[in-house]
Design a protein around this motif. Structure first.
Motif, short mmCIF file in Angstrom:
data_model
loop_
_atom_site.label_atom_id
_atom_site.label_comp_id
_atom_site.label_asym_id
_atom_site.label_seq_id
_atom_site.Cartn_x
_atom_site.Cartn_y
_atom_site.Cartn_z
N VAL A 55 -45.22 2.84 20.60
CA VAL A 55 -45.23 1.69 19.78
C VAL A 55 -46.59 0.85 20.27
O VAL A 55 -47.25 0.43 19.32
N VAL A 58 -49.62 2.52 18.75
CA VAL A 58 -49.94 2.37 17.28
C VAL A 58 -50.19 1.06 17.26
O VAL A 58 -51.27 0.82 16.23
N ALA A 59 -49.90 0.13 17.81
CA ALA A 59 -50.36 -1.21 17.43
C ALA A 59 -52.01 -1.67 17.97
O ALA A 59 -52.60 -2.23 17.37
N TRP A 62 -53.87 1.41 14.99
CA TRP A 62 -53.69 1.60 13.61
C TRP A 62 -53.90 0.27 12.68
O TRP A 62 -54.33 0.59 11.59
N PRO A 63 -53.87 -0.75 13.26
CA PRO A 63 -54.19 -1.91 12.12
C PRO A 63 -55.48 -1.98 11.78
O PRO A 63 -55.87 -2.10 10.56
N ARG A 66 -55.42 1.04 8.90
CA ARG A 66 -54.81 0.44 7.80
C ARG A 66 -55.32 -0.59 6.98
O ARG A 66 -55.38 -0.50 5.64
N GLU A 87 -41.00 -4.35 17.14
CA GLU A 87 -42.39 -4.18 17.18
C GLU A 87 -42.44 -2.87 16.49
O GLU A 87 -43.26 -2.75 15.71
N ALA A 90 -42.42 -3.37 12.80
CA ALA A 90 -43.74 -3.92 12.35
C ALA A 90 -44.77 -3.15 12.15
O ALA A 90 -45.41 -3.13 11.28
N HIS A 91 -44.70 -1.90 12.88
CA HIS A 91 -45.88 -1.01 12.85
C HIS A 91 -45.56 0.29 12.19
O HIS A 91 -46.61 1.07 11.89
#
Ligand SMILES: *Cc1c(COP(=O)(O)O)cnc(C)c1O
Length: 217
Positions: A55, A58-59, A62-63, A66, A87, A90-91
């Motif tokens: 997690v 990715v946080a 990836w934002p 994306r 979390e 959310a991701h």
């Protein structure tokens, strides 16, 4: 990207041999431990489906990607702690590691809260290995029923066979468990055995090393 094309060609060939359509199996590019710079060429080649196992990672990664590629999908393929459910919701766009009631409860609560109902694969401990996560084979039917009762979108089954064994009997067993429970999604097959998985009915193969090269960390 050459490696991507090669994997796609091999997938198409395996599908054809198995008498399946090449669109029946999706390629999840497993980008765990890979940097944004390593991931970008795949996005530029048009690939949009990725898998990660942490997690936190990715946080971080990836934002920004994306924002550039809003149609990208990232699936969670690693074990998930219940306290990270919120979390994770959310991701991620799907979860491949739902394997126990405590996690189911946490995910259902997190989905309720966020209003986001993401598809989940139930991970089966197909080799009955003590060090691996996954619902036991004998509890599969009952656990799937519990998942359905919560209203979660049940996408199918996922497995990680014992690492050095012939994967065929394990993939075949996962396919049988899915069929017995009227499920169509089968997340199975990695770099070394995705063609075998396709022949045995995989709908999602999870390929890392064969796309990105050997992992250095
Ligand atoms: C890392 C990983 C993969 C990809 O493995 P490769 O052998 O690098 O293709 C697939 N599935 C899961 C659950 C993983 O953790």
């Amino acid at each position: 990207m050459l490696a991507l094309q090669e994997i796609q060609n091999r997938m198409a060939k395996a599908s054809k041999t198995a008498g399946r359509k090449s669109t029946d199996t999706k390629l999840i590019a497993i980008s765990k431990t890979r940097s944004v710079e390593e991931i970008r060429p795949l996005l530029e080649s048009g690939h949009r489906l990725f898998g990660e196992n942490r997690v936190q990672e990715v946080a971080e990664k990836w934002p920004v990607l994306r924002e550039e590629y809003p149609d990208v999908k990232v699936h969670l393929v690693g074990q998930l702690q219940s306290n990270k459910a919120e979390e994770a919701i959310a991701h991620f766009d799907a979860i491949h590691s739902l394997d126990r009631k405590s996690l189911l409860k946490a995910l259902a609560k997190a989905m309720d809260k966020s209003g986001k109902n993401i598809p989940c694969f139930v991970q089966i401990n197909i080799g009955e290995e003590s060090q691996k996560g996954g619902c036991t084979i004998s509890e599969t039917g009952a656990f799937l029923q519990t998942v359905l009762d919560t209203g979660i979108d049940l996408a199918g089954l996922m497995c990680l066979p014992p690492s050095k064994a012939d994967p065929v009997p394990y993939f075949a067993l996962l396919a049988k468990l899915a069929k017995d429970n009227d499920l169509t999604g089968l997340s199975m097959g990695m770099s070394a055995d995705f063609e075998t998985a396709i022949k045995l009915g995989a709908t999602h193969v999870r390929v890392g090393t064969a796309l990105f090269g050997p992992r250095t960390i």
